[in-house]
Design a protein around this motif. Structure first.
Motif, PDB file in Angstrom:
ATOM      1  N   GLU A 270       9.350  -3.097 -15.554  1.00  0.00           N
ATOM      2  CA  GLU A 270      10.798  -3.295 -15.479  1.00  0.00           C
ATOM      3  C   GLU A 270      11.305  -2.973 -14.080  1.00  0.00           C
ATOM      4  O   GLU A 270      10.553  -2.562 -13.201  1.00  0.00           O
ATOM      5  N   GLY A 271      12.618  -3.141 -13.912  1.00  0.00           N
ATOM      6  CA  GLY A 271      13.262  -2.747 -12.668  1.00  0.00           C
ATOM      7  C   GLY A 271      13.076  -3.774 -11.573  1.00  0.00           C
ATOM      8  O   GLY A 271      13.151  -4.980 -11.815  1.00  0.00           O
ATOM      9  N   SER A 272      12.821  -3.307 -10.365  1.00  0.00           N
ATOM     10  CA  SER A 272      12.743  -4.193  -9.208  1.00  0.00           C
ATOM     11  C   SER A 272      11.500  -3.894  -8.383  1.00  0.00           C
ATOM     12  O   SER A 272      10.816  -2.888  -8.600  1.00  0.00           O
ATOM     13  N   ILE A 273      11.236  -4.761  -7.440  1.00  0.00           N
ATOM     14  CA  ILE A 273      10.103  -4.571  -6.530  1.00  0.00           C
ATOM     15  C   ILE A 273      10.556  -3.644  -5.411  1.00  0.00           C
ATOM     16  O   ILE A 273      11.567  -3.902  -4.756  1.00  0.00           O
ATOM     17  N   PRO A 274       9.846  -2.557  -5.153  1.00  0.00           N
ATOM     18  CA  PRO A 274      10.285  -1.606  -4.120  1.00  0.00           C
ATOM     19  C   PRO A 274      10.253  -2.232  -2.729  1.00  0.00           C
ATOM     20  O   PRO A 274       9.387  -3.053  -2.417  1.00  0.00           O
ATOM     21  N   SER A 275      11.207  -1.846  -1.911  1.00  0.00           N
ATOM     22  CA  SER A 275      11.288  -2.381  -0.552  1.00  0.00           C
ATOM     23  C   SER A 275      10.082  -2.001   0.292  1.00  0.00           C
ATOM     24  O   SER A 275       9.796  -2.650   1.300  1.00  0.00           O
ATOM     25  N   SER A 276       9.351  -0.981  -0.124  1.00  0.00           N
ATOM     26  CA  SER A 276       8.177  -0.536   0.625  1.00  0.00           C
ATOM     27  C   SER A 276       7.085  -1.595   0.680  1.00  0.00           C
ATOM     28  O   SER A 276       6.178  -1.507   1.517  1.00  0.00           O
ATOM     29  N   VAL A 277       7.153  -2.614  -0.195  1.00  0.00           N
ATOM     30  CA  VAL A 277       6.146  -3.683  -0.163  1.00  0.00           C
ATOM     31  C   VAL A 277       6.132  -4.353   1.204  1.00  0.00           C
ATOM     32  O   VAL A 277       5.102  -4.858   1.659  1.00  0.00           O
ATOM     33  N   PHE A 278       7.273  -4.339   1.877  1.00  0.00           N
ATOM     34  CA  PHE A 278       7.337  -4.930   3.215  1.00  0.00           C
ATOM     35  C   PHE A 278       6.413  -4.201   4.183  1.00  0.00           C
ATOM     36  O   PHE A 278       5.987  -4.758   5.197  1.00  0.00           O
ATOM     37  N   ASN A 279       6.074  -2.940   3.872  1.00  0.00           N
ATOM     38  CA  ASN A 279       5.171  -2.168   4.732  1.00  0.00           C
ATOM     39  C   ASN A 279       3.714  -2.559   4.544  1.00  0.00           C
ATOM     40  O   ASN A 279       2.857  -2.147   5.322  1.00  0.00           O
ATOM     41  N   CYS A 280       3.426  -3.339   3.505  1.00  0.00           N
ATOM     42  CA  CYS A 280       2.059  -3.847   3.294  1.00  0.00           C
ATOM     43  C   CYS A 280       1.895  -5.066   4.192  1.00  0.00           C
ATOM     44  O   CYS A 280       2.029  -6.218   3.758  1.00  0.00           O
ATOM     45  N   ALA A 281       1.606  -4.813   5.450  1.00  0.00           N
ATOM     46  CA  ALA A 281       1.662  -5.852   6.473  1.00  0.00           C
ATOM     47  C   ALA A 281       0.596  -6.922   6.326  1.00  0.00           C
ATOM     48  O   ALA A 281       0.679  -7.965   6.979  1.00  0.00           O
ATOM     49  N   TYR A 282      -0.421  -6.681   5.488  1.00  0.00           N
ATOM     50  CA  TYR A 282      -1.503  -7.655   5.328  1.00  0.00           C
ATOM     51  C   TYR A 282      -1.420  -8.406   4.000  1.00  0.00           C
ATOM     52  O   TYR A 282      -2.260  -9.250   3.717  1.00  0.00           O
ATOM     53  N   LEU A 283      -0.415  -8.116   3.203  1.00  0.00           N
ATOM     54  CA  LEU A 283      -0.310  -8.684   1.861  1.00  0.00           C
ATOM     55  C   LEU A 283      -0.160 -10.203   1.926  1.00  0.00           C
ATOM     56  O   LEU A 283       0.724 -10.720   2.595  1.00  0.00           O
ATOM     57  N   GLN A 284      -1.027 -10.915   1.209  1.00  0.00           N
ATOM     58  CA  GLN A 284      -0.995 -12.371   1.199  1.00  0.00           C
ATOM     59  C   GLN A 284      -0.640 -12.946  -0.169  1.00  0.00           C
ATOM     60  O   GLN A 284      -0.035 -14.015  -0.240  1.00  0.00           O
ATOM     61  N   VAL A 285      -1.012 -12.252  -1.240  1.00  0.00           N
ATOM     62  CA  VAL A 285      -0.797 -12.763  -2.588  1.00  0.00           C
ATOM     63  C   VAL A 285      -0.114 -11.713  -3.447  1.00  0.00           C
ATOM     64  O   VAL A 285      -0.571 -10.561  -3.502  1.00  0.00           O
ATOM     65  N   MET A 286       0.980 -12.084  -4.102  1.00  0.00           N
ATOM     66  CA  MET A 286       1.651 -11.200  -5.056  1.00  0.00           C
ATOM     67  C   MET A 286       1.929 -11.981  -6.334  1.00  0.00           C
ATOM     68  O   MET A 286       2.594 -13.013  -6.308  1.00  0.00           O
ATOM     69  N   ASP A 287       1.395 -11.479  -7.438  1.00  0.00           N
ATOM     70  CA  ASP A 287       1.627 -12.101  -8.745  1.00  0.00           C
ATOM     71  C   ASP A 287       2.105 -11.032  -9.717  1.00  0.00           C
ATOM     72  O   ASP A 287       1.339 -10.197 -10.178  1.00  0.00           O
ATOM     73  N   LEU A 288       3.409 -11.057 -10.002  1.00  0.00           N
ATOM     74  CA  LEU A 288       4.019 -10.124 -10.949  1.00  0.00           C
ATOM     75  C   LEU A 288       4.675 -10.899 -12.085  1.00  0.00           C
ATOM     76  O   LEU A 288       5.645 -10.440 -12.693  1.00  0.00           O
ATOM     77  N   SER A 289       4.159 -12.050 -12.395  1.00  0.00           N
ATOM     78  CA  SER A 289       4.721 -12.897 -13.442  1.00  0.00           C
ATOM     79  C   SER A 289       4.527 -12.275 -14.819  1.00  0.00           C
ATOM     80  O   SER A 289       3.705 -11.384 -15.014  1.00  0.00           O
ATOM     81  N   HIS A 290       5.319 -12.768 -15.773  1.00  0.00           N
ATOM     82  CA  HIS A 290       5.241 -12.317 -17.169  1.00  0.00           C
ATOM     83  C   HIS A 290       5.449 -10.805 -17.285  1.00  0.00           C
ATOM     84  O   HIS A 290       4.635 -10.078 -17.848  1.00  0.00           O
ATOM     85  N   ASN A 291       6.555 -10.345 -16.701  1.00  0.00           N
ATOM     86  CA  ASN A 291       6.984  -8.959 -16.832  1.00  0.00           C
ATOM     87  C   ASN A 291       8.465  -8.932 -17.178  1.00  0.00           C
ATOM     88  O   ASN A 291       8.991  -9.914 -17.736  1.00  0.00           O
TER      89      ASN A 291
END
Length: 260
Positions: free
Chosen positions: A78-99
């Protein structure tokens, strides 16, 4: 570490933080529940998959900055995606579907320095930020926000994203007309932008007129779906009008007074 599909239950232990050299953690396909712990001490973790469990509550405030791929689809988050994800400078794929994520889709995801694939379908989002030309520096190739509860006009800035080639906004509550930049990006001839190879806008409350550039498309050249909207001059014989018959006039007028 591969712990997927083992019928593991209970909570995910914070003691995973002791595995300092861990690069890959696969927990998908179990019966794990409770909050997901902060694993920020795993400074080498590149791949995290906790999909298909019963993880609940909010996402952790911080993720390992080394993450390249994050998948936690099909949980009860639940809730929201934390803004700290922006600090994951190498992140290429994010899948948070079906939540059960809700609120507005975080604008930082569309300006992230490395994110290429964003899948947030089947959540409870109700809005997308208006970013103007901020998407011009986006690395996103694929965005899926389908099957949420998003209102408002289509996010025109996505038509300016230089690498975006697959966009799904179907089955929301978008209204208004289709931005001309979407239609131009479907053609993308000599524009310097990646062409929309897949543009799914069905199941909304979109209005006419149909942007002229769509009429220049050759059947089979791209996948465009505009069905199940309020586009009464979008006959099924036009391949880009596929995706189901248009909504009834009664349903469209009940949705909002701007429906003619």
């Amino acid at each position: 570490m591969y712990l997927d599909n083992n019928k593991l239950n209970g909570t995910i232990p914070l003691s995973f933080n002791g595995l300092k050299n861990l690069k890959r953690l696969e927990l998908q396909g179990n019966i794990l529940s409770g909050y997901f712990p902060e694993l920020t001490q795993l400074s080498n973790l590149n791949f995290l998959d906790a999909s298909d469990n019963a993880v609940s509550g909010n996402l952790p405030a911080n993720f390992p900055a080394s993450l390249v791929e994050l998948s936690m689809r099909n949980n009860q988050i639940e809730g929201s995606i934390p803004s700290s994800v922006f600090n994951c400078a190498y992140l290429q794929v994010m899948d948070l579907s079906h939540n059960r994520l809700s609120g507005s889709v975080p604008p930082s995801l569309f300006t992230h320095p490395s994110l290429q694939q964003l899948t947030l379908s089947y959540n409870q989002y109700d809005s997308v930020p208006v970013l103007g030309n901020s998407g011009l520096t986006s690395e996103l190739i694929s965005v899926d926000l389908s099957n949420n509860n998003i209102h408002g006009f289509l996010p025109g800035f996505m038509g300016f994203m230089p690498k975006l080639s697959a966009l799904s906004l179907e089955n929301n509550k978008f209204s208004g007309i289709i931005p001309i930049q979407f239609a131009l990006k479907v053609l993308a001839a000599g524009s310097g932008l990646a062409q929309f190879e897949r543009l799914l806008l069905g199941g909304n409350y979109l209005l006419e007129p149909i942007p002229g550039p769509f009429l220049e498309l050759e059947p089979g050249s791209v996948k465009v779906q505009l069905g199940n909207n309020c586009l009464y001059r979008c006959p099924v014989r036009w391949f880009f009008c596929e995706g189901g018959a248009q909504k009834s006039l009664m349903e469209c007028k009940a949705f909002g007074p701007i429906i003619p």
